[in-house]
Write a protein that holds these residues in place. Structure first.
Motif, PDB file in Angstrom:
ATOM      1  N   ALA A   1      22.448  69.313  76.147  1.00  0.00           N
ATOM      2  CA  ALA A   1      23.300  68.762  77.119  1.00  0.00           C
ATOM      3  C   ALA A   1      22.646  68.138  78.025  1.00  0.00           C
ATOM      4  N   ARG A   2      21.313  68.476  78.170  1.00  0.00           N
ATOM      5  CA  ARG A   2      20.559  67.766  79.291  1.00  0.00           C
ATOM      6  C   ARG A   2      19.512  66.673  79.037  1.00  0.00           C
ATOM      7  N   LYS A   3      19.689  66.229  77.728  1.00  0.00           N
ATOM      8  CA  LYS A   3      18.812  65.332  77.114  1.00  0.00           C
ATOM      9  C   LYS A   3      18.338  64.147  78.136  1.00  0.00           C
ATOM     10  N   ALA A   4      19.705  63.778  78.588  1.00  0.00           N
ATOM     11  CA  ALA A   4      19.819  62.513  79.592  1.00  0.00           C
ATOM     12  C   ALA A   4      18.816  62.989  80.710  1.00  0.00           C
ATOM     13  N   PHE A   5      18.743  63.986  81.173  1.00  0.00           N
ATOM     14  CA  PHE A   5      17.979  64.362  82.465  1.00  0.00           C
ATOM     15  C   PHE A   5      16.404  63.919  82.340  1.00  0.00           C
ATOM     16  N   PHE A   6      15.976  63.715  80.919  1.00  0.00           N
ATOM     17  CA  PHE A   6      14.508  63.630  80.920  1.00  0.00           C
ATOM     18  C   PHE A   6      14.278  62.322  80.282  1.00  0.00           C
ATOM     19  N   ARG A   7      15.149  61.254  80.524  1.00  0.00           N
ATOM     20  CA  ARG A   7      14.800  59.751  79.938  1.00  0.00           C
ATOM     21  C   ARG A   7      13.424  59.315  80.440  1.00  0.00           C
ATOM     22  N   ALA A   8      12.926  59.835  81.501  1.00  0.00           N
ATOM     23  CA  ALA A   8      11.508  59.375  81.693  1.00  0.00           C
ATOM     24  C   ALA A   8      10.406  59.925  81.019  1.00  0.00           C
ATOM     25  N   VAL A   9      10.650  61.127  80.167  1.00  0.00           N
ATOM     26  CA  VAL A   9       9.721  61.463  79.480  1.00  0.00           C
ATOM     27  C   VAL A   9       9.178  60.812  78.143  1.00  0.00           C
ATOM     28  N   GLU A  10       7.931  60.632  78.214  1.00  0.00           N
ATOM     29  CA  GLU A  10       7.158  60.019  77.158  1.00  0.00           C
ATOM     30  C   GLU A  10       6.705  60.710  75.972  1.00  0.00           C
TER      31      GLU A  10
ATOM     32  N   PHE B   1       3.092  66.637  80.658  1.00  0.00           N
ATOM     33  CA  PHE B   1       4.141  65.914  80.457  1.00  0.00           C
ATOM     34  C   PHE B   1       3.801  64.356  80.887  1.00  0.00           C
ATOM     35  N   LYS B   2       3.824  63.512  79.796  1.00  0.00           N
ATOM     36  CA  LYS B   2       3.615  61.949  80.164  1.00  0.00           C
ATOM     37  C   LYS B   2       5.014  61.384  80.517  1.00  0.00           C
ATOM     38  N   LEU B   3       5.189  60.766  81.693  1.00  0.00           N
ATOM     39  CA  LEU B   3       6.486  60.018  81.858  1.00  0.00           C
ATOM     40  C   LEU B   3       6.122  58.349  81.782  1.00  0.00           C
ATOM     41  N   LYS B   4       7.155  57.947  81.416  1.00  0.00           N
ATOM     42  CA  LYS B   4       7.432  56.300  81.440  1.00  0.00           C
ATOM     43  C   LYS B   4       7.200  55.706  82.502  1.00  0.00           C
ATOM     44  N   PHE B   5       7.762  56.286  83.509  1.00  0.00           N
ATOM     45  CA  PHE B   5       7.586  55.641  84.997  1.00  0.00           C
ATOM     46  C   PHE B   5       7.628  56.954  85.767  1.00  0.00           C
TER      47      PHE B   5
END
Lengths: 536, 323
Positions: free
Chosen positions: A139-148, A160-164
């Motif tokens: 349900a909260r996949k969209a919260f972590f759009r920044a996670v690469e 945790f490596k983020l895209k931005f």
């Protein structure tokens, strides 16, 4: 414990944490023992926090689990105060230009079945939430759009490596639904196992669940926080009717209900029980919206939408509705107590927020006349839930009548209401709401974007999208605040594509012997119960 | 008699199929579904992909006739599947509630019978006296007062009275424990809903007992019995009362069946985890599988109850023969 000192910490000193009753309590030495009985007004769909969204699951199940980080239960009203739960030390600062977070995992933590916790469990859990395999709901996949990526250099480190860089990451990580599961369980039993089974590292061990009746937990002796939990156990009793929950507290069948009661219920309890009842109150991270359907004429005309927002007396409504309903605070797109939220001086500049309601209504009538829609008729869809939907809906009908708008309120049960809102879209204006757990303004304000999956106004506004794109990447606190004001003005005033009514107000009257629980601005937070004790 | 029983059993089959068709299609006429409610119902971010996964998982994305065939096959093989809301086996969910609903229904029936038959008989025997008027007022009040309202008044009354008397407000327990585990807890929880529903139930039965007994008391054979010099007690108990019980038994039977699944509001007032509450929850959650199973269960209870009522007729009135 560390305050999250990212860019959102810019104004931590700004008046935060209303928690009226919470701060006043004298420091006492916690006592161990006792069983906490509490009532829950909603049902448990399943035990899997990763796919559920309801407090009906959080209240009885959260005490069995730990999170990687959590909102500080001693200071839950502060939207920037996070602490390590399964990580060690302080919540880490981002490195590599804000794109890398390295967490050290606590040693010696064991799941309730005896399996030791390692970084592999954190990775398996977060992989399930962030990168769920096909067919697995999250349900909260969209919260972590920044996670690469999520990696584990060793048994006690997770990266945790983020895209931005984004300020939305830490609050998203502290979401109370992110229960840490054992990799062994996921590997051996599959991704569905946690829907009906419990094995966490939380302060309480699962004893039994009698569907529709109660969930029972008992103290976990090997809990990783020394001396906690104080309680010997708890029982979460299902009680869908508010009257039952209220009388249960009065008759001491339950000590507390964590979601919140309307003002009248609070007053009744206080009148009946006097100092045996303690009341905690707080602003609530939920807001009711009136959503104009821009796919229908004349609601594609900004003047009509502006007229609707101008017709609402928010300051007056706050005064009167707060006496009968769980709404109170006048605010914009951001939770009112957050540093990024508009001040009153900023709010009154927006259409519909002026203190001179007669002037606002005169402007509304003029806008309707200019648009050729004096005597406008509105088909207004509302949800068949008393608090606060029907109360606020009926108030809106009256508010709009004062600018000559004839509103027909159509109240439907939740299922048909959401079908109307999301699929049929056969409404002129609909009630909608935005209700979040951890205060995460950057994520929460996406609700007002036409492109958002949960915005049902049916519009495109490239300018608003462009402002949001800048907000997502802005690191300077002052510039960020200015951008948020631009976003708010565009959304609520210039385009009036979203109409904010009133923010909710949380009232928790409970038996005075319940100690250690501090009200949070969300009914999803601070529910692990390891801090709660009974002064009996 | 055996032919009659067989015929009645066979008649149950089309009744159940008809009920199955009705509930299956009526449920699907309600807009929305369980997945939408689950994900959108709390106002959080809604990911359409997650809703689609949920629908596929529950099988509600399949063609309607496939779902119907699945449901009917499941019913006739006693495999109702799992609740779409909780994911638990439906029979397990119903089983948990069944014992509570059955106990409340039995207790309410006892309360109703204990009140209704003596009062109805007294009212008929003492027709048009102050006693008759008092009983009629009592029974009309029972019909007029909704049992859920009476339930609320009982709870509030208990809270206020106990607080006045002892300083500590007391209310009935809000969680169920079986009678063999904790009889005191069980009775102190269930006696109040039994009284609240039993009173309304008794009111109908009292009125029925009175009117049926009045009719029988005017029959020739009663006059004959009295003319033969039988004492009044024997005339009433042996000849009049038994023969006036046919409509009363019908009422009691139908009410009993109704209580098994129809205590929707009273169960909520007393926080009873019974079949009525489960019914409401499954409909509001769009839990098709659970609602269908519950409807079929209630239909089955009604059919079986009516069957036993018919058999009771033969015992009560030997003139009735099933051939």
């Amino acid at each position: 414990m560390l305050k999250q000192t990212g860019r959102l910490a810019l104004a931590a000193a700004v008046g935060l944490g209303l928690a009226a009753g919470a701060g006043a309590a004298k420091a006492q030495t916690p006592k161990s023992g006792g069983i906490l009985n509490f009532v829950v007004g909603s049902k448990i769909p399943s035990f899997d926090g990763h796919q559920e969204t309801t407090f009906g699951m959080i209240h009885p199940i959260r005490p069995f689990y730990s999170l990687l980080i959590r909102v500080n239960p001693a200071n839950p009203s502060d939207p920037t105060d996070f602490e390590c739960d399964l990580c060690e030390g302080d919540v880490p600062e981002a490195t590599d230009g804000g794109t890398k977070y390295t967490f050290k995992i606590r040693k010696g933590v064991k799941f309730h079945d005896g399996t030791p916790l390692t970084s592999a469990d954190i990775k398996a859990t977060m992989d399930k939430i962030v990168f769920p395999p096909e067919g697995v709901p999250s349900a909260r996949k969209a919260f972590f759009r920044a996670v690469e990526s999520i990696t584990t250099p060793d048994d006690h480190t997770v990266v945790f490596k983020l895209k931005f860089p984004t300020a939305a990451f830490i609050p998203a990580l502290a979401t109370p639904f992110n229960f840490v599961y054992s990799k062994k369980d996921l590997d051996e039993h599959g991704m569905e196992w946690h829907k009906a089974n419990v094995n966490g590292t939380g302060p309480f061990k699962f004893v039994q669940h009698q569907p529709g009746a109660f969930v029972e937990g008992v103290k976990y002796q090997d809990y990783h926080l020394e001396g906690r939990p104080y309680l010997d156990g708890f029982k979460a009793i299902a009680a869908p009717k508010m009257a039952v929950r209220l009388q249960a507290i009065r008759g001491d069948r339950a000590a507390i209900e964590f979601r919140g009661f309307p003002p009248k219920a609070r007053d009744d309890l206080v009148k009946a029980l006097g100092d045996k009842i303690t009341v905690q109150e707080s602003d609530w991270n939920c807001v009711l919206l009136a959503t104009p359907n821009q796919q229908r004429k004349p609601f594609d005309d900004a003047r009509v939408r502006q007229a609707l927002t101008l017709g609402i007396d928010r300051w007056g409504g706050s005064k009167y509705l707060s006496q009968i309903a769980i709404v109170k605070t006048v605010g914009g797109v951001i939770f009112p107590n957050h540093p990024l939220a508009a001040t009153k001086e900023e709010l009154v500049k927006l259409k519909g927020y002026g203190e001179d309601i007669e002037a606002s209504r005169a402007e509304a009538k003029k806008l309707l006349a200019d648009a050729g829609h004096s005597g406008l008729k509105v088909d207004f869809s509302n949800r068949g839930v008393d608090q606060p939907y029907k109360v606020v809906g009926t108030w809106l009908v009256d508010q709009w009548r004062k600018i000559g708008v004839d509103t027909q309120q159509r109240v439907q049960p939740s299922g048909p209401f959401y079908d109307t809102l999301r699929k049929k879209k056969d409404f002129d204006v609909s009630i909608d709401f935005n209700c979040q757990s951890v205060i995460n303004p950057i994520a929460d304000m996406t609700k007002f974007l036409g492109s958002a999956g949960n915005n049902y106004a049916g519009f495109e506004d490239p300018e608003l999208e462009a402002i949001y794109a800048k907000i997502e990447k802005e690191n300077d606190p002052k510039a960020l605040r200015n951008l948020v004001r631009d976003y708010e003005t565009r959304s609520l005033s210039d385009e009036a594509s979203g109409i904010v009514t009133l923010w909710w107000y949380k009232i928790n009257p409970h038996r005075s012997y319940v100690k250690g629980w501090k009200i949070a601005p969300s009914h999803y937070l601070a529910q692990h119960l390891d801090q709660v004790w009974l002064d009996k | 008699m055996s032919k009659y029983i067989l015929k009645r059993v066979l008649l149950m089959i089309p009744t159940l199929i008809g009920a199955g068709i009705l509930v299956f299609f009526l449920m699907r006429l309600i807009p929305g579904d369980v997945c939408e409610l689950r994900f959108a119902g709390t106002g959080l971010y809604v990911d359409q992909e997650q809703i689609d996964i949920c629908r596929k998982d529950l099988g509600i994305d399949r063609p309607m006739f496939v779902q119907f065939a699945d449901f009917m096959f499941g019913f006739f093989t006693f495999d109702f599947g799992k609740s779409m809301w909780t994911g638990k086996p439906i029979l397990e969910e119903i089983g948990l509630r069944f014992q509570l609903s059955l106990q409340v229904a039995i207790m309410a029936t006892i309360v109703a019978t204990v009140i209704a038959i003596p009062l109805g008989a007294i009212s008929a025997i003492k027709q048009d006296t102050w006693l008759d008027y008092a009983v009629r007022a009592f029974s009309i009040a029972g019909i007029a007062i909704p049992s859920f309202w009476l339930g609320i008044m009982i709870i509030l009354g208990l809270l206020i009275i106990t607080q006045e008397m002892t300083g500590i407000p007391w209310m009935p327990p809000i969680e169920y424990r079986p009678i063999w585990v904790d009889p005191v807890h069980n009775i102190s929880q269930l006696i109040w809903p039994a009284v609240a529903t039993g009173y309304r139930y008794s009111a109908v039965a009292t009125r029925m007992t009175r009117s049926a007994l009045l009719e029988v008391l005017r029959e020739d054979y009663i006059r004959t019995a009295r003319a033969k010099g039988l004492v009044e007690k024997i005339v009433i108990n042996r000849h009049a009362l038994k023969n006036s019980m046919l409509p009363v038994v019908t009422i009691i039977g139908i009410e009993f069946a109704f209580l098994m699944g129809g205590l929707v509001v009273t169960e909520q007032v007393f926080n009873l985890n019974g079949l009525g509450k489960l019914f409401v929850e499954s409909v509001t959650n769009h839990d098709y599988a659970m609602t269908q199973a519950l409807v079929m269960l209630v239909v089955l209870i009604f059919v079986i109850t009516n069957f036993f009522i018919d058999l009771a007729y033969a015992w009560l009135d030997p003139r009735i023969r099933y051939s």
